[in-house]
Enzyme design. Structure first.
Site, PDB file in Angstrom:
ATOM      1  N   TYR A   1      57.818  42.607  49.066  1.00 15.67           N
ATOM      2  CA  TYR A   1      56.893  42.524  50.203  1.00 15.67           C
ATOM      3  C   TYR A   1      56.769  43.850  50.956  1.00 15.67           C
ATOM      4  CZ  TYR A   1      55.999  37.576  49.650  1.00 15.67           C
ATOM      5  OH  TYR A   1      55.571  36.368  49.163  1.00 15.67           O
TER       6      TYR A   1
ATOM      7  N   ARG B   1      41.508  20.051  42.748  1.00 15.85           N
ATOM      8  CA  ARG B   1      42.076  21.120  43.576  1.00 15.85           C
ATOM      9  C   ARG B   1      42.884  20.528  44.727  1.00 15.85           C
ATOM     10  NH1 ARG B   1      36.870  22.272  42.123  1.00 15.85           N
ATOM     11  NH2 ARG B   1      36.447  24.280  41.125  1.00 15.85           N
TER      12      ARG B   1
ATOM     13  N   SER C   1      38.189  32.575  49.714  1.00 13.02           N
ATOM     14  CA  SER C   1      37.130  32.937  48.753  1.00 13.02           C
ATOM     15  C   SER C   1      36.061  31.856  48.706  1.00 13.02           C
ATOM     16  CB  SER C   1      37.706  33.182  47.362  1.00 13.02           C
ATOM     17  OG  SER C   1      38.374  32.035  46.899  1.00 13.02           O
TER      18      SER C   1
ATOM     19  N   ASP D   1      31.403  29.399  43.128  1.00 12.87           N
ATOM     20  CA  ASP D   1      30.416  28.338  42.865  1.00 12.87           C
ATOM     21  C   ASP D   1      28.997  28.900  43.027  1.00 12.87           C
ATOM     22  OD1 ASP D   1      32.604  25.956  43.336  1.00 12.87           O
ATOM     23  OD2 ASP D   1      32.775  27.599  44.751  1.00 12.87           O
TER      24      ASP D   1
ATOM     25  N   ALA E   1      28.168  31.980  42.494  1.00 11.96           N
ATOM     26  CA  ALA E   1      27.919  32.801  41.289  1.00 11.96           C
ATOM     27  C   ALA E   1      27.546  31.906  40.107  1.00 11.96           C
ATOM     28  CB  ALA E   1      29.158  33.624  40.964  1.00 11.96           C
ATOM     29  N   ARG E   2      28.224  30.769  40.001  1.00 17.02           N
ATOM     30  CA  ARG E   2      27.917  29.841  38.890  1.00 17.02           C
ATOM     31  C   ARG E   2      26.495  29.298  39.034  1.00 17.02           C
ATOM     32  NH1 ARG E   2      33.967  27.209  39.491  1.00 17.02           N
ATOM     33  NH2 ARG E   2      34.952  28.503  37.903  1.00 17.02           N
TER      34      ARG E   2
ATOM     35  N   HIS F   1      18.706  34.169  44.806  1.00 21.71           N
ATOM     36  CA  HIS F   1      19.362  34.040  46.105  1.00 21.71           C
ATOM     37  C   HIS F   1      19.512  32.554  46.384  1.00 21.71           C
ATOM     38  CE1 HIS F   1      18.518  38.250  46.263  1.00 21.71           C
ATOM     39  NE2 HIS F   1      17.241  37.982  46.031  1.00 21.71           N
TER      40      HIS F   1
ATOM     41  N   HIS G   1      35.023  24.304  48.440  1.00 22.87           N
ATOM     42  CA  HIS G   1      35.141  24.802  47.066  1.00 22.87           C
ATOM     43  C   HIS G   1      35.825  23.670  46.309  1.00 22.87           C
ATOM     44  CE1 HIS G   1      35.989  27.044  43.495  1.00 22.87           C
ATOM     45  NE2 HIS G   1      37.291  26.993  43.687  1.00 22.87           N
TER      46      HIS G   1
HETATM   47  N1  LIG Z   1      39.502  30.180  44.827  1.00 22.17           N
HETATM   48  C1  LIG Z   1      39.083  30.032  43.579  1.00 22.17           C
HETATM   49  O1  LIG Z   1      37.866  30.043  43.329  1.00 22.17           O
HETATM   50  C2  LIG Z   1      40.085  29.858  42.502  1.00 22.17           C
HETATM   51  C3  LIG Z   1      41.372  29.571  42.843  1.00 22.17           C
HETATM   52  N2  LIG Z   1      42.325  29.407  41.895  1.00 22.17           N
HETATM   53  C4  LIG Z   1      43.657  29.099  42.391  1.00 22.17           C
HETATM   54  O2  LIG Z   1      44.441  30.289  42.429  1.00 22.17           O
HETATM   55  C5  LIG Z   1      45.827  29.936  42.375  1.00 22.17           C
HETATM   56  C6  LIG Z   1      46.522  30.790  41.331  1.00 22.17           C
HETATM   57  O3  LIG Z   1      46.056  30.422  40.044  1.00 22.17           O
HETATM   58  P1  LIG Z   1      46.606  31.169  38.729  1.00 22.17           P
HETATM   59  O4  LIG Z   1      46.699  32.614  38.986  1.00 22.17           O
HETATM   60  O5  LIG Z   1      45.814  30.669  37.589  1.00 22.17           O
HETATM   61  O6  LIG Z   1      48.086  30.572  38.647  1.00 22.17           O
HETATM   62  P2  LIG Z   1      49.330  31.247  37.944  1.00 22.17           P
HETATM   63  O7  LIG Z   1      50.330  30.165  37.769  1.00 22.17           O
HETATM   64  O8  LIG Z   1      48.898  32.038  36.772  1.00 22.17           O
HETATM   65  O9  LIG Z   1      49.863  32.284  39.062  1.00 22.17           O
HETATM   66  C7  LIG Z   1      50.440  31.883  40.252  1.00 22.17           C
HETATM   67  C8  LIG Z   1      51.541  32.874  40.576  1.00 22.17           C
HETATM   68  O10 LIG Z   1      52.075  32.565  41.866  1.00 22.17           O
HETATM   69  C9  LIG Z   1      53.439  32.931  41.834  1.00 22.17           C
HETATM   70  N3  LIG Z   1      54.133  32.286  42.935  1.00 22.17           N
HETATM   71  C10 LIG Z   1      54.386  30.970  43.097  1.00 22.17           C
HETATM   72  N4  LIG Z   1      55.063  30.765  44.233  1.00 22.17           N
HETATM   73  C11 LIG Z   1      55.234  31.992  44.806  1.00 22.17           C
HETATM   74  C12 LIG Z   1      55.866  32.442  45.995  1.00 22.17           C
HETATM   75  N5  LIG Z   1      56.467  31.595  46.847  1.00 22.17           N
HETATM   76  N6  LIG Z   1      55.864  33.763  46.263  1.00 22.17           N
HETATM   77  C13 LIG Z   1      55.281  34.649  45.413  1.00 22.17           C
HETATM   78  N7  LIG Z   1      54.678  34.273  44.266  1.00 22.17           N
HETATM   79  C14 LIG Z   1      54.664  32.970  43.964  1.00 22.17           C
HETATM   80  C15 LIG Z   1      53.898  32.470  40.453  1.00 22.17           C
HETATM   81  O11 LIG Z   1      55.121  33.116  40.062  1.00 22.17           O
HETATM   82  C16 LIG Z   1      52.713  32.830  39.584  1.00 22.17           C
HETATM   83  O12 LIG Z   1      52.878  34.092  38.977  1.00 22.17           O
HETATM   84  C17 LIG Z   1      45.855  28.429  42.084  1.00 22.17           C
HETATM   85  O13 LIG Z   1      46.093  27.704  43.271  1.00 22.17           O
HETATM   86  C18 LIG Z   1      44.456  28.153  41.537  1.00 22.17           C
HETATM   87  O14 LIG Z   1      44.066  26.815  41.699  1.00 22.17           O
HETATM   88  C19 LIG Z   1      42.038  29.545  40.569  1.00 22.17           C
HETATM   89  C20 LIG Z   1      40.766  29.860  40.160  1.00 22.17           C
HETATM   90  C21 LIG Z   1      39.664  29.997  41.098  1.00 22.17           C
HETATM   91  C1  LIG Z   2      39.981  26.700  39.535  1.00 24.25           C
HETATM   92  C2  LIG Z   2      38.857  26.854  40.468  1.00 24.25           C
HETATM   93  O1  LIG Z   2      38.971  26.626  41.641  1.00 24.25           O
HETATM   94  C3  LIG Z   2      37.577  27.257  39.941  1.00 24.25           C
HETATM   95  O2  LIG Z   2      37.476  27.839  38.853  1.00 24.25           O
HETATM   96  O3  LIG Z   2      36.553  26.958  40.584  1.00 24.25           O
END
Ligand SMILES: NC(=O)C1=CN([C@@H]2O[C@H](COP(=O)(O)OP(=O)(O)OC[C@H]3O[C@@H](n4cnc5c(N)ncnc54)[C@H](O)[C@@H]3O)[C@@H](O)[C@H]2O)C=CC1
Ligand SMILES: CC(=O)C(=O)O
Length: 310
Positions: free
Chosen positions: A62, A85, A140, A145, A147-148, A165, A172
């Site tokens: 950190y 989600r 985010s 969505d 963009a999709r 647009h 989300h």
């Molecule tokens: N906002 C959006 O549009 C999207 C959001 N997501 C979300 O993003 C998040 C991450 O997804 P991914 O990267 O695919 O998962 P991932 O499992 O590949 O990565 C998550 C990481 O968080 C770390 N982690 C867990 N607890 C932690 C802590 N206390 N301190 C530090 N690191 C910690 C893990 O070690 C892991 O490397 C999920 O909640 C997913 O649903 C995913 C895709 C789109």
């Molecule tokens: C996983 C997620 O939130 C997305 O791809 O929209």
């Protein structure tokens, strides 16, 4: 500009990669509870840099986030195939109780950019834990969505999605609202353009695009386990607006004092974003059924956030 990323998994590393190849940050620092993973991701991304930019990409604890202007929070669990989600809420809220304090202890002036799901509620939880103004806690939201939606509309019309647009509003997630009524292409209404290019938006087309946007994550997660390139680019796009103080209009999620009858809830509407975070909310003029959908989405998010004790 230094950008921190907590959570060096698929989403965090994809955002780091997008930032590095686009040269949007002078420095990207990856932090993860699995330090070996953060080191490996940082090295791999750093090896792309000589082809593209001069961004310094490193892994750290950190303390390495000191001086970051923006910190992306992408830590926690992600959806398994078929999981919503919202089902991630309790687990990711527990993760954020530690993460947010750790970040602010070293980077008290940073804008926090939340990616972890359910992203609207995680943004609201982050704002409560941090006590920061809503303008500096940015989810985010529906940037992905949106963009999709633009991608599918553009493909249907044979027009670049950058000239479409159109916005997705609200959660989300499953209750999101596609704002068809005010979608435009160039400066023309969607209906006018669709007629001129001979690709009308029939009920069937509309249903197909709605399904393609609303269920994209479920389909991608079923096929490859996770989504990450889209959101990685989306997070980099938000950071571009901040880094260059562009005052861009993007659908990001922030806590709002009220939307319709619902008070104090985070969700996405178009917002102006620049160096200080979100400076304006731009509430669009919506059709009655879209406004009702947005109200239902807000109420659902509000009920979820109230179910979590912080
Ligand atoms: N906002 C959006 O549009 C999207 C959001 N997501 C979300 O993003 C998040 C991450 O997804 P991914 O990267 O695919 O998962 P991932 O499992 O590949 O990565 C998550 C990481 O968080 C770390 N982690 C867990 N607890 C932690 C802590 N206390 N301190 C530090 N690191 C910690 C893990 O070690 C892991 O490397 C999920 O909640 C997913 O649903 C995913 C895709 C789109
Ligand atoms: C996983 C997620 O939130 C997305 O791809 O929209």
């Amino acid at each position: 500009m230094k950008v921190g990323i907590v959570g060096a998994g698929m989403v965090g590393s994809s955002a780091g990669y997008a930032l590095a190849v686009m040269g949007l940050a002078s420095s990207v620092v990856l932090v993860d509870q699995n330090h070996d993973l953060a080191v490996a991701q940082a090295e791999d991304i750093a090896h792309a840099v000589p082809f593209m930019s001069s961004t310094i990409v490193e892994a750290a604890d950190y303390g390495g986030l000191a001086g970051a202007r923006v910190v992306i929070l992408a830590a926690g669990v992600s959806q398994k195939p078929g999981e919503t989600r919202l089902a991630l809420l309790e687990r990711n809220a527990a993760v954020f109780k530690d993460v947010v304090g750790n970040v602010l202890a070293v980077a008290p002036d940073a804008i926090l950019l939340i990616a972890s799901n359910p992203v609207d509620i995680m943004a609201q939880i982050t704002q409560r834990i941090s006590g920061l103004p809503a303008s500096r806690v940015v989810g985010s939201g529906t940037i992905l969505d949106t963009a999709r939606f633009r991608s599918l509309l553009g493909r249907h019309l044979g027009i670049s999605p950058q000239s479409v647009h159109a916005y997705v509003l609200g959660e989300h997630g499953d209750s999101e609202v596609l704002a068809w009524s005010n979608a435009r292409v160039g400066s023309l209404s969607l209906a006018e353009v669709a007629a001129q290019v001979g690709s009308p938006i029939t009920q069937h087309v509309r249903a197909r695009i709605d399904d393609g946007v609303r269920n994209a994550a479920y389909k991608i997660i079923k096929g490859k386990g996770a989504t990450y390139y889209g959101i990685g680019a989306g997070l980099a796009r938000i950071i571009k607006a901040i880094a260059r103080d562009q005052h861009d209009v993007l659908t990001v999620s922030c806590v709002m004092a009220e939307i319709g009858d619902v008070r104090d809830v985070a969700l996405s509407i178009p917002r102006v974003i620049g160096a200080d975070g979100v400076s304006e909310d731009l509430m669009p003029d919506l059709a009655a059924e879209e406004l009702e959908g947005l109200g239902r989405s807000a109420q659902l998010l509000k009920d979820c956030v109230e179910s979590i004790s912080l």
